[in-house]
Every structure is written in C-alpha cells, then in structure tokens.
Design a protein around this motif. Sequence first.
Motif, short mmCIF file in Angstrom:
data_model
loop_
_atom_site.label_atom_id
_atom_site.label_comp_id
_atom_site.label_asym_id
_atom_site.label_seq_id
_atom_site.Cartn_x
_atom_site.Cartn_y
_atom_site.Cartn_z
N LEU C 101 0.97 -1.21 0.14
CA LEU C 101 -0.02 -0.07 -0.02
C LEU C 101 0.78 1.13 0.01
CD1 LEU C 101 -2.53 -1.02 2.91
CD2 LEU C 101 -3.04 -0.81 0.54
N MET C 102 0.73 2.12 -0.96
CA MET C 102 1.36 3.44 -0.77
C MET C 102 -0.13 4.53 -0.39
SD MET C 102 3.53 5.74 -3.33
CE MET C 102 4.73 4.79 -3.59
N VAL C 103 0.14 4.76 0.91
CA VAL C 103 -1.02 5.70 1.52
C VAL C 103 -0.67 7.17 1.37
CG1 VAL C 103 -1.06 3.81 3.47
CG2 VAL C 103 0.09 5.85 3.66
N ALA C 104 -1.91 7.72 1.57
CA ALA C 104 -2.05 9.27 1.41
C ALA C 104 -2.99 9.67 2.29
CB ALA C 104 -2.94 9.72 -0.14
N GLU C 105 -2.48 10.88 3.26
CA GLU C 105 -3.29 11.35 4.13
C GLU C 105 -3.98 12.62 4.04
OE1 GLU C 105 -1.33 10.40 8.21
OE2 GLU C 105 0.37 10.97 7.07
#
Lengths: 98, 458, 399
Positions: C101-105
């Motif tokens: 997973l490449m996450v974004a906030e």
Amino acid sequence: MRSDGDVRRGAPLTLLVDGQAVAAFEGETIATAMLARDLLAFRLDRGGRPRGLFCNMGVCGECLVTVAHGSASPRRLRACLTPAADGMIVTTRPDERR
Amino acid sequence: MNDDARPDYDLAVVGAGPAGQAACLALPDGPRIVVIDEQLRPGGQILRQPPRAFSVRGWLEGAEYRRLKARLAAFESLESVEWLGGCSVLGAREAGEGWRLALSDGGGVREVTARRILIATGCYDMAVPLPGWTLPGAMSAGGVQAFVKSQMLAPGHRIAFAGSHPLQLLAADQLRKAGGTVAAVAFSQPFRRFVLKALGRPWTALTNLPRLMSVLLMGWRLRAAGVPIHFGRAPTAVEGRDRVQGLRLEDGAVVACDAAAFCFGFLPQSDLPRAMGLAVRPARPGGWKACHDAWMRASRPGAYVAGETTGVKGADAAAAEGALAGLAVAVDMGVLPLREAVRRAAPVRRARARALRFAALLEAVADPGPLPDRDLPADTIVCRCEDVTMGDLRAALAIGADAGGVKLATRCGMGVCQGRNCEHGLLALLGGVSTEPHGFTPRFPARPIRIGDLLAED
Amino acid sequence: MDGVDVLVIGAGLVGCAAACRLAQAGARVEILEAARPNAGASGANAGSLHFQLERRFLENGEALADQAASILGLNLLAIEEWRGLADELGPDIRVHMRGGLMVAETADEVAILERKVAREVQGGLASRMIDGDAARALAPGLSETVVAASHLEAEGHADPKALTLAFAAAAAARGVRLRQRCRVVAARPVRSGYRLTVETPDGPEDLTAPKILIAAGAWSARIGELFNLHLPLYPVALLMSATERTAPLLDPLIQHVGQRLSMKQAQAGNVLIGGGWPSRMRLDAAGRFDLDRPAEMLASSLRGNLAVAARVFPRVAELNLIRSWTGITAITADQLPLVGAIPQAPGVYVAAGGSAFTLGPTFARLLARRILDEPEERLEIFSPARFGHLNSFMGAADA
C-alpha cells in the motif's frame, strides 16, 4: 526463596503475571516477584521454548516482559530492572510465535 | 535546547559504581554534575544496594566491603551531584560544546547535555554457550549474586555454580549465608593451576595474601557446610526439560539442582564507548576495553573513561581510575591547577598500580581458556536472542565470513542484546581479532526503547 | 587468471546474481569482492519489493516523474522474476508478495497518488486506488488519518541478506569463484580485454578478462575512475530501523506518497522501518566521502522516520526499537539506475545506482544477456550512454 532474618521488606503488593496473582513486596523487581513464586519463564524463544532471565543487570534482554500499569499503555520492559507495583499486569509470552 | 546553548551540566557520569563515585569525590566543589545509572540506587554491581523500601541489617559485612561502603556513603552525601537513578543511556553524541545523552527511565525519554562525559559503566558476566544453557534457571553468577545482595532472594532452591573464576566462591558463600542452598561449586581448571599461576607472580601473591586467604576461607566454609567443591571438572551441559534440573560436569556426573550459575569472567561494558566512536581494544577474556591516556581521557575531546569499561580490574583499580578521571576533568575545566592534580594523583596512581597487579594475577588464575568449545553440539544455541546455533555458525564460518558476514548470514547478534552475549564467542571462533572494525558495528539504541517514548521526548 | 570470460567487481546482490546468470549461460566468471558478500547496501537495505513508482520519482516535478515512469516495464519484468525466485533459490530468501500500500493522508497526496496510478495503469501495472477503509481492511491497524492508498498485490518483501548468499551459492554451484578481500586497485586495457590488479591478503595479483562488470554499488564510481571513466553515481547514506520481534501485525508493505516511509514486518517478526531518511557520511583522511565506514545516524532523521511510521501505523509506537543502522547506496543524476555497456570502454559494463534490491535480479538476468552479446533492448533506458557526454574526453587508453 526470599531470605528471612535480617531483612524487612516494603509493603505487600500484588501483581498479575499471565493472569496469576503474585504476591510481592515494595522494592522488589518484577523478576524477583516471579522467581520467588517459582515462575522462571520470561519469554518463549523462536522455537517456542521457555527462556529464563540470564544476567539480572539489564544487559541481556532475556527478561523483557510486557508491563501494563494504570492507564499507561503497555510497555516492553526488563523485569530485572523494573520495580513491581500493586496492580501491575505482566505478560510473559505475548507475542512471539516465530 | 539547541546545540549552541550552554550545556545542562559540566559533567555527566554514566555509572555509579566505584569509578563514578570516586570521580565525583575527586572533583572540587563547583561543577554541575549529573550521575546516571540503570539501578535505582548508586553502588554499582559490587555494592548493588537493596531498595529504599527494604531495611537490611548487616548488609555486606566484611573487611572487603568496608572501604567501598565508606566511599558510597561519602558519594551519597555529595550535594553537588544530581542523581538520575533507574535511567538507561540509549546513546550519546557530540553536540555543540559537549555531549548530548538520550536517557530512558522506562517511562519516557529525555535528553541531557553535558560539557564532558565520563563513561564508567563497569562490566558484565561473560556468557559462555553450553548445551541447555538457555533453560530457565540457568544464569550468570553475577546475576545470582545481585539477587542475593539487593533483593534478599535466592533465585532457586539448589543452585550449582560452575566456571573458571574464583568469584564464584564469593557468590556461593553469600548465597549460602543468605539461606540459599549451594548444590556444588565446580571449577574448570585443576587446583594446581591456581597454585601455579599464583606462584608465577609470587610478589603479587605474597602482597595480596590476605585476599587469597579469604578466598580459601570461603572455600573452606562452603566445604564445612557440606558443599562439594570440584576442580578440573568443567560444566558440559545443563540438563532439564523446560527448566534446569541438573548440571552435567566433564566426567559425566550430574549435579542435581534447579538453578545453575556460570562464572567464566567478565566483559567490559563497551556499547557506549563504541557507539560514541571512542577507540577500544580487545579485552581478555573477551569484549572491548576503552582506550585512554594517563588521565583517563578517551580518544575524543570531552570524553573520559574509567573503571572496568577500560578493562576488568576490580573495584580498587576502578576507584583509582575514577579519581584520576575526576582530577582530569577538574584540570580540563580550569578549576584545579595541573600541579595540584599531579600531586593528588600520585598516591592514586600507586594504588592503581597495586590493584592492577592483583587484577593481572586474578585474570591469569581465572583464565577460562579458549571458549566457546569448538566441538559444541550443532544444536547448541550461541546467540540467545535469535536462537542461532553452533551449527549455523560453523556453516557460516565455513564459507569464510567475518563477524559482520556471519551476522548477516545467520542473524547472530541481530537481537535485543545487540551481540553482548555472542559477539565475543563468535570472534573467538573466528580466531581472535586485533581491531574493533572486525566486530559488530554498535548501533543506537544501547538499550531497547519504546518508539512512542522516543517520539514523545521533549 | 586464464580462461575467465567475465570478471565481476562486487559481491553484492547484483554482482552475485549477474555472475549466476552468466554462469548459467555457460560463461566462465569470477567475482572480485573487496570485503565480503553483502558488505554494502545489499546487506544493509530493508528488503522492500516495491513495484509502484517510488515516491522519490514523484517529488521533483512532472517531467522527472514521466521519465521515471519508463521504469515500469522493468517493474513488470521484476514481478515475474521475483515470483520465480522462491522456487529457484529456496525458502531461505523469504519472499513475501502479499501486497503493498502507498498511503495518502491529504487531498493533495490523494491527487498525486491518482496521477501516479494513472501512469502505472498506462504502463501495464495492476495498481489501483482504494479508500482508507479498504486500506485498513488490508492492513488492520492502519491509522484513521489514511484517506486513500494505491494498492498493488505483487508488492511485499524478502530477505536481502539471504538473497545475495543464495545467488552466490547458485553461482558457486556453476563454477563461479568468489574471491573475498580482493580489492581492485588498477585496470588497464590489454589486447585480450582488461587487466585488473587486485590486492589480496597474499599480495597483489593481475587478472585478465575480455569483459568486466562493475557491480560495486556505492563504490562503482571509484572503480570507474580506474578505467578512466566518469560514472555519475553519488553515494547516499540512508537510515533503517528494526523493532523487537512481535506477533504477526502487518501483512503488506506500507509506503507513503507524501512522506519518506517504508515499513513492513519481516519474516522473523521484526518491523523494519525506513524510507530514505538521510544519514551523514563520514569523510576519509583525504576529505572525500568515506565509503568504508558506516555513516553517522542523524537523530532528526530517526525521529522523523519513526514519527511517520507511528502516525501511519500507531501500534508501532508500542514496540521497542532495538537497532537503527545506516547503509550507503548510490543514486544517479537522473535517479534512474545505471545498467549496461559503457560506450567509451568497450567490454566494460556497469550495474549500479539504486532500486537494486527490487530490480537487482532482473538487471542481472538482462545484463547477462547483454554481456553475452544476445539481443537485449529492455535495458536501454538505463544505458550509461545517456551520460555519454560526461565521458567524451575520457575512456579507454591504448591497448
């Protein structure tokens, strides 16, 4: 095997080790409380075998246990350095499975 | 505080054993000193004090302890010293005009800065792998002794001692006096080797006759109490299922016991000096000792080392080195003229030389020989943290790996203790080393630390 | 040493894997290693298998991001390569490909992630956008601050130390000789190729081969100098951290599109945290970057790295840190690895410049074909020819 005779220990207290009530005295470490109760295993190794405390001076890490006390979140602490406290919850074999 | 601000302290002393105490006592009034130790009370391992909540009558009586206890009392009455007990030093790095130390008290992390730092962290028991030595109940003799001294606990019903160091007689004697049962004391070397080694240094032996006699007396007392004392019978295995049930000796005999205490000698605590980039040299019987000049200055400015972190040598030599370091700090701070320091140092240096002669005798007498045994069964665990066995190591060594290569290939030394229990054994299997880069690279943190605590640090 | 077709300089992952592939194709190969296998970045990296475009390619503008997207073809090949490695080399290399997973906030990060996924899908990668809850379903314990993630099923991790040794063993089984403590100190062209002078514990020695592969990681530029070549590789020192072993906690690889973070739970149970936070390189006596000594950890990097990890996956805060370490790798001027033949020095090849864990086995396979003069176009975008101008005045002396 607490020695008796010339020693007066601190106030009695009770901690929970793996769900078991263990009586101890103020001033004792978690390790002392456990050994006095003949609880020798502080963790399981990668092969699932029980491990005991080795150095009793904070060097070897064999006595790392999970300690929860009061509202603070649980910590992994060395039982040989950490004073026992009333109501402390100690878990010796939480997490290691591998 | 940023790196340019004035440091919190003039001197941070890490370790409150004889060396750290003596350093503080040698300093004139004035400097702001902080003393940090993992134990809640000062004393070091030799005077590992019972907790304040205990009261113990007749604690550590005997001539050997008298001077040590007097020094400790003097140290505890020093008002110039800020005491940070129960604190582990995770690391120390150069910052601005001094050193910045990260400390943990088990509940949180804080940083302190000091213009100068004295590392006086002592030593620890050398771990020697044997079949079964990872069974609960098998521990270091120093660990057993610490339970007796500071917790008034015998960590077992019948405890067998084994190894090569005479200190195990003292540990066994103290255990017995505290009401514990000593199953046996087994020395790897024959009795005549003690005599021969002592005769090899006749003058030192003669001038330390009372000490040697007191050791013999301990042995005699143990014998009189019915404790078997064996010579020339090395321990070969710890027996038991899920816990210690016996200790097997060289001749095959098994001593019935529920705890085993091993005493093969001691290694300097070298995590901090090495992580700080201070020069170290190989120590005997293993580990690394910090290098220093005649005033206990280490290889980087503002860093000093004293006591057994510079080589295992006993409390008297440690205290002498601590005093020298204290004088050096005073000179370097400009609060003591060099001439006066030289004058005060003279008797200290003589005491140190005397103590070092005895330490050399003890080291020769206690020599455990080449350890670990190369012929240990393949399933014997050498690296306790990662369950790396002798067989794993032999396989890695066979392909020509060095210590770092063995670490990467087997995980030996990758665990919680960062190699404190296995690096010396691995290096011995590699055939000894001459310089530090051959060992493991020391890493931050010197002690495990909860990540949340590191992040919450102010 | 007569009868060697290729001398490989460096016993890291790329060198050992290339030697293995060359030997499998019938070449006679010898590996020259200044220290020991895994001495550099191959032994220090944290073993991420990341096939999504790396964050570092996205943080320097669209033009560079477009260029970096050209790496996707290789990533597709690498996925297949890794799927085969566990079978080929055995279970010790701990291949774990159960998703990344490449996450974004933030909304901005989501936008970057969406553009990234669009690029990836165009390039044939099976990545997809998922919302925060879907991400948390894949990685229970992921923070509520995660609003979206790009997911790629093929991502994961493996044991880098074991992989190098497995390739070395496979190479040895094909007759490859690996010489440790054997440092190349001089190189000159000769009629039959190149003659290298090596320093060994037994003294200096000359070795000759028609072809040379420079696979010396961060040391590759220094090796290039021996051939009178500029290799535009810049050493960078990165930080990694490991927690105490703990029960299964985190299945996928976690990265962050807006922050430097890579995090995974290794097979042994330790959570490994990295993501490209800088360390400070030491200088040698001559005042140059010292590649032989560990870089100095920066406290600010450690805190920054752990803070991102604990924010994205709060349970990390409860774990004990047991070890932080630094490792030196190399990057190129345009961030893409440097893999292929060097036009100004016929017979000299290089494979270095980052991404060498995830892509290393693939580089090795393709480069072996190239070295053995088989048709191989897939490495073109990494060709050293793109920096040919640097070597217009350099190159091989007379044979």
